[in-house]
Motif scaffolding. Structure first.
Motif, mmCIF file in Angstrom:
data_model
loop_
_atom_site.group_PDB
_atom_site.id
_atom_site.type_symbol
_atom_site.label_atom_id
_atom_site.label_comp_id
_atom_site.label_asym_id
_atom_site.label_seq_id
_atom_site.Cartn_x
_atom_site.Cartn_y
_atom_site.Cartn_z
ATOM 1 N N UNK A 183 35.087 41.246 38.424
ATOM 2 C CA UNK A 183 36.016 42.183 38.593
ATOM 3 C C UNK A 183 36.839 42.281 39.866
ATOM 4 N N UNK A 184 36.134 41.976 41.020
ATOM 5 C CA UNK A 184 36.772 42.107 42.368
ATOM 6 C C UNK A 184 37.577 40.558 42.506
ATOM 7 N N UNK A 185 37.128 39.642 42.038
ATOM 8 C CA UNK A 185 38.042 38.374 42.266
ATOM 9 C C UNK A 185 39.096 38.768 41.421
ATOM 10 N N UNK A 186 39.031 39.170 40.058
ATOM 11 C CA UNK A 186 40.372 39.408 39.297
ATOM 12 C C UNK A 186 41.202 40.357 39.939
ATOM 13 N N UNK A 187 40.740 41.651 40.624
ATOM 14 C CA UNK A 187 41.680 42.324 41.255
ATOM 15 C C UNK A 187 42.467 41.779 42.374
ATOM 16 N N UNK A 188 41.458 40.768 43.138
ATOM 17 C CA UNK A 188 42.454 40.240 44.501
ATOM 18 C C UNK A 188 43.426 39.250 43.791
ATOM 19 N N UNK A 189 43.088 38.584 42.755
ATOM 20 C CA UNK A 189 44.308 37.565 42.244
ATOM 21 C C UNK A 189 45.431 38.269 41.604
ATOM 22 N N UNK A 190 45.155 39.318 40.753
ATOM 23 C CA UNK A 190 46.194 40.242 40.532
ATOM 24 C C UNK A 190 47.151 40.856 41.561
ATOM 25 N N UNK A 191 46.627 41.339 42.834
ATOM 26 C CA UNK A 191 47.251 41.376 43.952
ATOM 27 C C UNK A 191 48.079 40.522 44.675
ATOM 28 N N UNK A 192 47.737 39.293 44.495
ATOM 29 C CA UNK A 192 48.127 38.464 45.176
ATOM 30 C C UNK A 192 49.082 37.518 44.487
ATOM 31 N N UNK A 193 49.394 37.808 43.032
ATOM 32 C CA UNK A 193 50.268 37.027 42.175
ATOM 33 C C UNK A 193 51.671 37.254 43.106
ATOM 34 N N UNK A 194 52.213 38.215 43.400
ATOM 35 C CA UNK A 194 53.453 38.435 44.221
ATOM 36 C C UNK A 194 53.652 37.634 45.474
ATOM 37 N N UNK A 195 52.213 37.218 45.921
ATOM 38 C CA UNK A 195 52.587 36.333 47.228
ATOM 39 C C UNK A 195 52.490 34.809 46.795
ATOM 40 N N UNK A 196 51.422 34.449 45.981
ATOM 41 C CA UNK A 196 50.950 33.138 45.851
ATOM 42 C C UNK A 196 51.346 32.732 44.587
ATOM 43 N N UNK A 197 51.830 33.553 43.690
ATOM 44 C CA UNK A 197 52.408 33.072 42.201
ATOM 45 C C UNK A 197 51.103 32.714 41.390
ATOM 46 N N UNK A 198 51.406 31.957 40.263
ATOM 47 C CA UNK A 198 50.125 31.698 39.182
ATOM 48 C C UNK A 198 49.957 30.134 39.740
ATOM 49 N N UNK A 199 48.580 29.803 39.113
ATOM 50 C CA UNK A 199 48.054 28.507 39.169
ATOM 51 C C UNK A 199 46.851 28.334 39.972
ATOM 52 N N UNK A 200 46.727 27.048 40.121
ATOM 53 C CA UNK A 200 45.347 26.754 40.962
ATOM 54 C C UNK A 200 45.357 27.100 42.342
ATOM 55 N N UNK A 201 46.592 26.884 43.022
ATOM 56 C CA UNK A 201 46.391 27.162 44.609
ATOM 57 C C UNK A 201 46.244 28.636 44.673
ATOM 58 N N UNK A 202 47.144 29.433 44.200
ATOM 59 C CA UNK A 202 47.003 30.809 44.236
ATOM 60 C C UNK A 202 45.424 31.285 43.963
ATOM 61 N N UNK A 203 44.809 30.783 42.755
ATOM 62 C CA UNK A 203 43.381 30.995 42.555
ATOM 63 C C UNK A 203 42.526 30.616 43.609
ATOM 64 N N UNK A 204 42.630 29.522 44.268
ATOM 65 C CA UNK A 204 41.857 29.031 45.305
ATOM 66 C C UNK A 204 41.825 29.929 46.516
#
Length: 236
Positions: A45-66
């Motif tokens: 859940x915590x990883x998912x929340x951080x990914x969601x908050x970072x989408x507007x900064x990093x966008x979608x994809x493997x780099x943002x996930x990393x």
């Protein structure tokens, strides 16, 4: 009803994708499990929340996930994660970027069938370099009149594509595995959709605000059913 343009999603519609992200998350949790109790720490859940908050900064994809995994690892372990494990997280991201492109069964034949009667466009989102590489590896690029790689699949993005083709939304059908990004925005504009769910979907691509019973949607179970679904939508 006339159909003048058909759009196809890329990831998990033309080729496999989410499987590699699921494997990356499993490896992430294995690493974090060395430092904390996975259940107590609510790692998923915590990883998912951080990914969601970072989408507007990093966008979608493997780099943002990393980058999100690195941030989450530091946060969840209270800064105790080793430099070696952080380096491994970077390696996980590189592995996702380098994964082979495996087409879904029957998808090439389905797209080729539709090109005989319709204009076809690929509309996919994510990291530009990664998506371009996947299109090239797929060897499907020549089947599409146009390839659009967008940062977000929302009504403005679809409206821009339709305007450039000179197509009204009512004459457009989008084929994809995500109700949130492939189908919902198109329906909002007045278009239609063919929904082909994949066996695994990122949680941020679920829970659209509409019912699958909407007559503008046809759900299919495999690629061979896409051309008949388009014919059904055309017949109204």
């Amino acid at each position: 009803m006339t159909i003048e343009l058909i759009g196809f999603d890329g990831d998990d519609t033309l080729w496999k994708s989410q499987d590699f992200y699921d494997a990356a998350q499993a490896e992430f949790e294995r690493i974090i499990g060395r430092y904390v109790d996975l259940a107590d720490a609510r790692v998923h859940e915590r990883l998912l929340a951080i990914e969601a908050s970072n989408i507007h900064v990093f966008g979608y994809g493997a780099k943002g996930m990393t980058l999100s995994m690195i941030e989450a690892a530091f946060d969840i372990t209270g800064g105790l994660i080793s430099s070696g494990d952080l380096h491994r997280l970077v390696g996980i991201g590189k592995e996702v970027l380098a994964h082979p492109v495996e087409l879904l069964p029957g998808i090439r034949e389905a797209v080729e069938t539709l090109t005989a009667d319709y204009r076809i466009v690929l509309i996919t989102k994510g990291d530009l370099i990664h998506q371009q590489a996947k299109v090239e590896r797929s060897r499907l690029g020549d089947l599409f009149q146009r390839i659009e790689i967008v940062s977000e699949k929302d009504p403005p993005a679809y409206s821009r594509v339709l305007a450039e083709f000179g197509i009204a939304a009512a004459s457009f059908v989008m084929v994809g595995n995500s109700l949130v990004s492939d189908i919902a925005p198109v329906l909002e504009l007045g278009g239609r959709g063919v929904y082909m769910p994949y066996h695994s979907t990122w949680l941020l691509e679920t829970n659209p605000q509409f019912a699958l019973e909407d007559p503008r949607i046809v759900q299919v179970g495999e690629a061979s059913q896409i051309p008949p679904a388009i014919a059904r939508l055309r017949a109204g």
